[in-house]
Write a protein that holds these residues in place. Structure first.
Motif, PDB file in Angstrom:
ATOM      1  N   ALA A  83       6.408   3.372  -1.011  1.00 36.29           N
ATOM      2  CA  ALA A  83       5.732   3.468  -2.303  1.00 36.29           C
ATOM      3  C   ALA A  83       6.663   3.168  -3.476  1.00 36.29           C
ATOM      4  CB  ALA A  83       5.117   4.861  -2.462  1.00 36.29           C
ATOM      5  N   PHE A  84       7.932   3.621  -3.377  1.00 33.83           N
ATOM      6  CA  PHE A  84       8.859   3.406  -4.496  1.00 33.83           C
ATOM      7  C   PHE A  84       9.153   1.924  -4.686  1.00 33.83           C
ATOM      8  CE2 PHE A  84      11.920   3.288  -1.056  1.00 33.83           C
ATOM      9  CZ  PHE A  84      12.898   2.419  -1.502  1.00 33.83           C
ATOM     10  N   ARG A  87       6.104   0.281  -6.329  1.00 36.90           N
ATOM     11  CA  ARG A  87       6.065   0.595  -7.758  1.00 36.90           C
ATOM     12  C   ARG A  87       7.074  -0.255  -8.526  1.00 36.90           C
ATOM     13  NH1 ARG A  87       4.106   4.324 -11.142  1.00 36.90           N
ATOM     14  NH2 ARG A  87       2.994   5.297  -9.405  1.00 36.90           N
ATOM     15  N   TYR A 188       0.906   1.832 -13.583  1.00 36.33           N
ATOM     16  CA  TYR A 188       2.280   1.346 -13.578  1.00 36.33           C
ATOM     17  C   TYR A 188       2.853   1.224 -14.985  1.00 36.33           C
ATOM     18  CZ  TYR A 188       1.045   0.229  -8.780  1.00 36.33           C
ATOM     19  OH  TYR A 188       0.613   0.326  -7.489  1.00 36.33           O
ATOM     20  N   GLY A 191       2.257   6.431 -18.153  1.00 36.79           N
ATOM     21  CA  GLY A 191       2.339   7.671 -17.402  1.00 36.79           C
ATOM     22  C   GLY A 191       2.328   8.889 -18.289  1.00 36.79           C
ATOM     23  N   ASP A 222      -3.658   5.489  -7.046  1.00 35.40           N
ATOM     24  CA  ASP A 222      -2.331   5.769  -6.486  1.00 35.40           C
ATOM     25  C   ASP A 222      -1.204   5.252  -7.373  1.00 35.40           C
ATOM     26  OD1 ASP A 222      -3.243   7.116  -4.216  1.00 35.40           O
ATOM     27  OD2 ASP A 222      -3.588   5.230  -3.141  1.00 35.40           O
ATOM     28  N   ALA A 223      -1.546   4.378  -8.327  1.00 34.67           N
ATOM     29  CA  ALA A 223      -0.527   3.885  -9.260  1.00 34.67           C
ATOM     30  C   ALA A 223      -0.157   4.927 -10.301  1.00 34.67           C
ATOM     31  CB  ALA A 223      -1.033   2.623  -9.964  1.00 34.67           C
ATOM     32  N   VAL A 224      -1.009   5.961 -10.448  1.00 35.70           N
ATOM     33  CA  VAL A 224      -0.748   7.004 -11.435  1.00 35.70           C
ATOM     34  C   VAL A 224       0.334   7.936 -10.893  1.00 35.70           C
ATOM     35  CG1 VAL A 224      -1.731   8.872 -12.817  1.00 35.70           C
ATOM     36  CG2 VAL A 224      -3.145   6.899 -12.186  1.00 35.70           C
ATOM     37  N   ARG A 225       1.451   7.950 -11.576  1.00 36.05           N
ATOM     38  CA  ARG A 225       2.544   8.824 -11.181  1.00 36.05           C
ATOM     39  C   ARG A 225       2.333  10.206 -11.801  1.00 36.05           C
ATOM     40  NH1 ARG A 225       8.996   7.472 -12.064  1.00 36.05           N
ATOM     41  NH2 ARG A 225       9.810   9.117 -10.717  1.00 36.05           N
ATOM     42  N   GLU A 226       2.440  11.229 -11.002  1.00 37.71           N
ATOM     43  CA  GLU A 226       2.257  12.616 -11.432  1.00 37.71           C
ATOM     44  C   GLU A 226       0.903  12.828 -12.110  1.00 37.71           C
ATOM     45  OE1 GLU A 226       6.673  14.181 -12.457  1.00 37.71           O
ATOM     46  OE2 GLU A 226       5.848  12.751 -13.910  1.00 37.71           O
ATOM     47  N   LYS A 229       0.391  16.279 -13.665  1.00 43.05           N
ATOM     48  CA  LYS A 229       1.094  16.486 -14.932  1.00 43.05           C
ATOM     49  C   LYS A 229       0.333  15.846 -16.082  1.00 43.05           C
ATOM     50  CE  LYS A 229       5.613  16.021 -17.151  1.00 43.05           C
ATOM     51  NZ  LYS A 229       7.015  15.561 -16.991  1.00 43.05           N
TER      52      LYS A 229
END
Length: 421
Positions: A83-84, A87, A188, A191, A222-226, A229
């Motif tokens: 995944a990293f 991204r 991406y 955030g 799934d592109a949304v990080r955290e 939060k």
């Protein structure tokens, strides 16, 4: 009739996918040739600056590095794990596509001037090594300035104010302060940091009502990080009457390669409407309206429309403006949230007082901010049709290239005054 309708929708979907595939196949060799064009001038300019840069080893290293970066739109699409890495490739491709566009624009402009001076004016000095080196350095500086300025404008949000008067009365209030935002495109390019800036800007306005006009996500949940939060941040929006939203055309899970959509399997269409997106809004205290109306404080309505493009992909219908308002009390103010600024006359005829939209990004990057004016009746800003006020925001996020050139990321404050005040 249901079978015929389903077959028609499937046929249209297949046609759209086939069209996108054919166009992508046609553009692929053009993209390759354009990158070769950029590399050629890069070789010539660097080699002109110093003889050490003329070596084969240096050119091979430069070619490999540039090729890897230029291929990130494709590799980011194909490589999903780990995944990293996925991204990193997606973020790199978003920055590269924007920078690449302005590299081409600057090179084409300089090349045209060079050819005119060489063959029409017969200027001999145009072939001087010093002139070539100086012009190349200027081109690089121009691209760097445009790119960094564009990235800055994409990340920093301005507040655009509007004042309107609705020709209706409200016994319990004289005015209403609305904040409109759209096109956050969480993914991406956007955030938690960007979400915090949006929320801070909203709360500074002390709004009565917050409306989100679609494209909350950027085609991939799934592109949304955290996401937890970001939900926590969005819950801190302070609004007297709450936060309401409608979906946009990018609020679904859909594979995208350089702006083209693809489906790998027939059953993928079932996964387009991701339930996690709806849960995200619920966790963020955002009320989603899908062709629904809510009466607030017995004074005004908020109506959220389904998106015109999204419903075609997820095989749903949406009500027309007249159907949306036919059971509403037309003596009360009617506010509509609709992602795309379409059907403006029909919306006005349906008795709507304020129509809030996004989608256009105001073109996002030059020269899109000029060409978008030919595509929409109101590409950005304010338009009045009869007694209906239409406001289109350029959006608080970006799609594709992670920059804005000639446009701004914004939220809009709308001070709505009732005629009785």
């Amino acid at each position: 009739q249901m079978c015929i309708r389903a077959s028609t929708i499937m046929y249209k979907a297949i046609q759209v996918e086939r069209r996108d595939l054919m166009l992508a196949i046609f553009l692929a060799p053009i993209y390759i040739l354009l990158n070769i064009y950029v590399l050629r001038w890069g070789y010539l300019w660097i080699g002109n600056c110093h003889h050490l840069f003329q070596s084969r080893i240096f050119r091979i290293i430069l070619t490999v590095i540039y090729t890897l970066i230029a291929l990130t739109p494709l590799t980011g699409f194909l490589i999903r794990k780990p995944a990293f890495l996925h991204r990193i490739l997606k973020i790199t491709s978003n920055y590269f596509l924007g920078i690449f566009m302005y590299i081409l624009m600057v090179l084409f402009s300089i090349d045209i001037v060079r050819l005119i001076l060489k063959y029409a004016v017969h200027a001999s000095w145009i072939q001087s090594r010093i002139v070539f080196a100086a012009v190349g350095a200027c081109c690089i500086c121009i691209v760097i300035i445009i790119s960094f300025s564009g990235i800055y404008h994409a990340k920093h949000i301005k507040v655009t104010p509007y004042k309107i008067t609705v020709d209706k009365s409200s016994p319990d209030m004289d005015s209403l302060k609305i904040v409109l935002l759209a096109d956050t495109h969480f993914g991406y390019n956007s955030g938690a940091v960007h979400a915090q800036e949006i929320v801070d800007k909203i709360n500074e306005q002390n709004p009565d009502l917050v409306c989100i006009a679609g494209d909350i996500f950027d085609n991939e949940y799934d592109a949304v990080r955290e996401p937890e939060k970001i939900s926590e941040i969005l819950r801190t929006i302070r609004s007297k009457y709450g936060v309401y939203a409608c979906w946009g055309n990018h609020d679904l899970n859909e594979p995208i390669l350089a702006g083209f959509t693809f489906k790998h399997k027939k059953e993928d269409s079932k996964q387009l409407k991701d339930p996690r997106m709806k849960r995200f809004l619920q966790n963020s205290n955002i009320q989603l309206l899908e062709d629904e109306a809510v009466l607030i404080d017995n004074s005004f309505y908020v109506v959220g429309r389904k998106d015109a493009s999204l419903i075609e992909k997820i095989e749903e219908k949406r009500k027309n403006p007249a159907q949306l308002t036919q059971k509403l009390d037309k003596d009360k103010t009617i506010i509509v949230i609709d992602h795309q600024p379409k059907e403006l006359q029909d919306i006005a005829d349906a008795g709507v007082d304020l129509d809030l939209c996004g989608h256009t990004h105001d073109g996002q990057t030059f020269p899109g901010n000029f060409t978008v004016k030919f595509l929409w009746e109101n590409p950005c800003g304010y338009l009045q049709k009869g007694s209906m006020h239409n406001i289109v925001t350029s959006g608080s996020g970006v799609w594709g290239p992670a920059m804005r050139v000639g446009t701004d990321s914004e939220i809009c404050t709308i001070n709505l005054t009732f005629s009785n005040s």
